[in-house]
Design an enzyme around this catalytic site. Structure first.
Site, PDB file in Angstrom:
ATOM      1  N   LYS A 160      17.157   2.826   1.124  1.00  0.00           N
ATOM      2  CA  LYS A 160      18.598   2.667   1.352  1.00  0.00           C
ATOM      3  C   LYS A 160      19.408   3.216   0.172  1.00  0.00           C
ATOM      4  O   LYS A 160      20.501   3.743   0.363  1.00  0.00           O
ATOM      5  CB  LYS A 160      18.949   1.195   1.593  1.00  0.00           C
ATOM      6  CG  LYS A 160      18.366   0.608   2.877  1.00  0.00           C
ATOM      7  CD  LYS A 160      19.063   1.135   4.118  1.00  0.00           C
ATOM      8  CE  LYS A 160      18.655   0.351   5.355  1.00  0.00           C
ATOM      9  NZ  LYS A 160      19.266   0.853   6.598  1.00  0.00           N
ATOM     10  N   TYR A 189      21.969  -4.313  -0.997  1.00  0.00           N
ATOM     11  CA  TYR A 189      21.090  -4.122  -2.161  1.00  0.00           C
ATOM     12  C   TYR A 189      20.748  -2.650  -2.402  1.00  0.00           C
ATOM     13  O   TYR A 189      19.878  -2.329  -3.200  1.00  0.00           O
ATOM     14  CB  TYR A 189      19.821  -4.980  -2.054  1.00  0.00           C
ATOM     15  CG  TYR A 189      18.989  -4.807  -0.797  1.00  0.00           C
ATOM     16  CD1 TYR A 189      18.287  -3.639  -0.556  1.00  0.00           C
ATOM     17  CD2 TYR A 189      18.880  -5.835   0.135  1.00  0.00           C
ATOM     18  CE1 TYR A 189      17.494  -3.489   0.580  1.00  0.00           C
ATOM     19  CE2 TYR A 189      18.102  -5.705   1.267  1.00  0.00           C
ATOM     20  CZ  TYR A 189      17.417  -4.527   1.484  1.00  0.00           C
ATOM     21  OH  TYR A 189      16.639  -4.376   2.605  1.00  0.00           O
ATOM     22  N   THR A 217       0.871  -1.181   0.000  1.00  0.00           N
ATOM     23  CA  THR A 217       0.000   0.000   0.000  1.00  0.00           C
ATOM     24  C   THR A 217       0.907   1.230   0.000  1.00  0.00           C
ATOM     25  O   THR A 217       2.068   1.144   0.422  1.00  0.00           O
ATOM     26  CB  THR A 217      -0.878   0.050   1.266  1.00  0.00           C
ATOM     27  OG1 THR A 217      -0.014   0.151   2.412  1.00  0.00           O
ATOM     28  CG2 THR A 217      -1.762  -1.186   1.402  1.00  0.00           C
TER      29      THR A 217
HETATM   30  C1  HXC Z   1       2.820  -5.244   4.199  1.00  0.00           C
HETATM   31  C2  HXC Z   1       2.874  -3.750   5.953  1.00  0.00           C
HETATM   32  C3  HXC Z   1       3.574  -4.692   6.762  1.00  0.00           C
HETATM   33  C4  HXC Z   1       3.864  -5.984   6.173  1.00  0.00           C
HETATM   34  C5  HXC Z   1       3.277  -2.905   7.919  1.00  0.00           C
HETATM   35  N1  HXC Z   1       2.716  -2.670   6.731  1.00  0.00           N
HETATM   36  N2  HXC Z   1       3.809  -4.131   7.977  1.00  0.00           N
HETATM   37  N3  HXC Z   1       2.501  -4.004   4.688  1.00  0.00           N
HETATM   38  N4  HXC Z   1       3.472  -6.192   4.897  1.00  0.00           N
HETATM   39  N5  HXC Z   1       4.507  -6.928   6.848  1.00  0.00           N
HETATM   40  C6  HXC Z   1       2.010  -1.458   6.321  1.00  0.00           C
HETATM   41  C7  HXC Z   1       0.747  -1.266   7.129  1.00  0.00           C
HETATM   42  O1  HXC Z   1      -0.315  -2.019   6.613  1.00  0.00           O
HETATM   43  C8  HXC Z   1       0.515   0.227   6.975  1.00  0.00           C
HETATM   44  O2  HXC Z   1      -0.024   0.504   5.699  1.00  0.00           O
HETATM   45  C9  HXC Z   1       1.944   0.786   6.945  1.00  0.00           C
HETATM   46  O3  HXC Z   1       2.796  -0.307   6.593  1.00  0.00           O
HETATM   47  C10 HXC Z   1       2.381   1.314   8.281  1.00  0.00           C
HETATM   48  O4  HXC Z   1       2.196   0.293   9.241  1.00  0.00           O
HETATM   49  P1  HXC Z   1       2.277   0.608  10.811  1.00  0.00           P
HETATM   50  O5  HXC Z   1       2.323  -0.674  11.542  1.00  0.00           O
HETATM   51  O6  HXC Z   1       1.236   1.598  11.160  1.00  0.00           O
HETATM   52  O7  HXC Z   1       3.689   1.341  10.818  1.00  0.00           O
HETATM   53  P2  HXC Z   1       4.642   1.746  11.959  1.00  0.00           P
HETATM   54  O8  HXC Z   1       4.041   1.640  13.297  1.00  0.00           O
HETATM   55  O9  HXC Z   1       5.204   3.035  11.538  1.00  0.00           O
HETATM   56  O10 HXC Z   1       5.763   0.581  11.885  1.00  0.00           O
HETATM   57  C11 HXC Z   1       6.807   0.608  10.986  1.00  0.00           C
HETATM   58  C12 HXC Z   1       7.130  -0.789  10.450  1.00  0.00           C
HETATM   59  C13 HXC Z   1       7.181  -1.834  11.588  1.00  0.00           C
HETATM   60  C14 HXC Z   1       8.496  -0.723   9.761  1.00  0.00           C
HETATM   61  C15 HXC Z   1       6.071  -1.186   9.459  1.00  0.00           C
HETATM   62  O11 HXC Z   1       7.365  -3.128  11.059  1.00  0.00           O
HETATM   63  C16 HXC Z   1       8.274  -1.551  12.572  1.00  0.00           C
HETATM   64  O12 HXC Z   1       8.154  -0.665  13.419  1.00  0.00           O
HETATM   65  N6  HXC Z   1       9.405  -2.266  12.503  1.00  0.00           N
HETATM   66  C17 HXC Z   1      10.523  -2.116  13.458  1.00  0.00           C
HETATM   67  C18 HXC Z   1      11.763  -1.824  12.729  1.00  0.00           C
HETATM   68  C19 HXC Z   1      12.169  -2.903  11.755  1.00  0.00           C
HETATM   69  O13 HXC Z   1      11.412  -3.269  10.851  1.00  0.00           O
HETATM   70  N7  HXC Z   1      13.360  -3.448  11.936  1.00  0.00           N
HETATM   71  C20 HXC Z   1      13.900  -4.478  11.071  1.00  0.00           C
HETATM   72  C21 HXC Z   1      14.814  -3.855  10.165  1.00  0.00           C
HETATM   73  S1  HXC Z   1      15.734  -5.132   9.420  1.00  0.00           S
HETATM   74  P3  HXC Z   1      -1.414   1.350   5.513  1.00  0.00           P
HETATM   75  O14 HXC Z   1      -1.698   1.235   4.083  1.00  0.00           O
HETATM   76  O15 HXC Z   1      -2.419   0.726   6.403  1.00  0.00           O
HETATM   77  O16 HXC Z   1      -1.028   2.738   5.948  1.00  0.00           O
HETATM   78  C22 HXC Z   1      16.564  -4.466   8.180  1.00  0.00           C
HETATM   79  C23 HXC Z   1      17.738  -5.354   7.710  1.00  0.00           C
HETATM   80  C24 HXC Z   1      17.693  -5.664   6.255  1.00  0.00           C
HETATM   81  O17 HXC Z   1      16.276  -3.437   7.723  1.00  0.00           O
HETATM   82  C25 HXC Z   1      18.784  -6.662   5.852  1.00  0.00           C
HETATM   83  C26 HXC Z   1      18.293  -8.036   5.645  1.00  0.00           C
HETATM   84  C27 HXC Z   1      19.338  -9.113   5.541  1.00  0.00           C
END
Ligand code: HXC
Length: 259
Positions: free
Chosen positions: A140, A124, A82
């Site tokens: 990134k 990436y 989205t």
């Molecule tokens: C699809 C998703 C989703 C998922 C969230 N969304 N998770 N869409 N698949 N799994 C969508 C939601 O539906 C929403 O869209 C929008 O994203 C915002 O979601 P919220 O939960 O309200 O967002 P928020 O509270 O701001 O959270 C941010 C987040 C969350 C990133 C989505 O997962 C989070 O806080 N993560 C913690 C940090 C993190 O991810 N760390 C890992 C990094 S690892 P709508 O349309 O409803 O607005 C990394 C390493 C990479 O980066 C290297 C790999 C080897």
């Protein structure tokens, strides 16, 4: 990284969204004996980040380095994203890094202080990008462009800007989000010539070096630390996975004899 900096004698400010996590981390960091403060902030909020920098300068007297490590990521088929999902990740990764960098850079420039910035990107961020993590790849890539653009533009102020592109370093947060099952994890390992994941100490050592006075002439650089994973696309690399190394060597000999 914060542990390594503190262990080497640096005073460290850490920031994140969740107070409880910051308090726990600060308690652990204090064992090294340097000054540690924590700040609850969402890096997506430009004004809140500005207030945080004011508090840090007030608490520590000055600030000389910034690590932009905050990230967000999830696996998703790009056609199912989205706009909110895309925005959420790009806001954290790209805008978060910009917000911190912009406030910190302005502070250094106004105070006529030198300093350095380290951006944590991914392998990436350039070249192939990556399937299923489109918002992260776009965010990134932007941070990498910012690294190189500012390294040149702010070189005149003696502000260094570098990046690290880590391969897989297991953490609970990243692993639970990025690997739906053990099968994925095992398959992933096959891409890494050193056949192991990274050790956090290795990443911390590199970060400490780039942030330190041992690297004053390095700027605009992105150092990959991934056990060779990024090289897995080499045209003939795959043949190693078809048969064992000893069988391959025999096949090579047969090919030579045929000539
Ligand atoms: C699809 C998703 C989703 C998922 C969230 N969304 N998770 N869409 N698949 N799994 C969508 C939601 O539906 C929403 O869209 C929008 O994203 C915002 O979601 P919220 O939960 O309200 O967002 P928020 O509270 O701001 O959270 C941010 C987040 C969350 C990133 C989505 O997962 C989070 O806080 N993560 C913690 C940090 C993190 O991810 N760390 C890992 C990094 S690892 P709508 O349309 O409803 O607005 C990394 C390493 C990479 O980066 C290297 C790999 C080897």
């Amino acid at each position: 990284m914060a542990h390594k900096f503190a262990e080497l004698g640096a005073d460290v400010a850490i920031c994140g969204r969740t107070e409880k996590k910051l308090i726990d981390a600060s308690e652990k960091l204090r064992q090294h004996g340097s000054k540690i403060h924590w700040y609850a902030v969402d890096v997506r909020d430009y004004d809140a980040v500005g207030e945080m920098f004011n508090k840090i300068i007030n608490d520590f007297g000055s600030i000389t380095g910034l690590v932009n490590n905050a990230a967000g990521n999830f696996l998703c088929a790009s056609e199912d994203l989205t706009p909110g999902g895309f925005k959420s990740i790009v806001d954290i990764v790209l805008f978060g890094s910009f917000n911190c960098t912009h406030h910190f850079g302005n502070y250094l420039i106004k105070q006529k202080k030198k300093g350095n910035i380290l951006n944590i990107v991914t392998t990436y961020a350039e070249d192939a990008g990556s399937a299923f993590v489109l918002p992260s790849a776009c965010g990134k890539a932007g941070v990498l462009a910012m690294t190189r653009s500012l390294a040149y533009e702010w070189g005149t102020y003696e502000i260094r800007v570098n990046a690290i592109a880590p391969g897989p370093f297991p953490t609970e947060g990243a692993w639970t989000r990025l690997f739906p099952s053990k099968k994925f994890e095992k398959k992933y390992l096959e891409k890494i010539p050193s056949a192991r994941y990274g050790d956090q100490e290795e990443l911390a050592n590199l970060a400490a070096f780039l942030m330190s006075d041992m690297a004053p002439y390095i700027t605009g650089e992105c150092v990959t630390i991934d056990g060779g994973e990024k090289l897995s696309g080499g045209q003939f690399n795959f043949i190693d996975s078809v048969m064992s190394r000893s069988k391959l060597k025999m096949a090579f000999k047969l090919l030579k004899l045929k000539k």
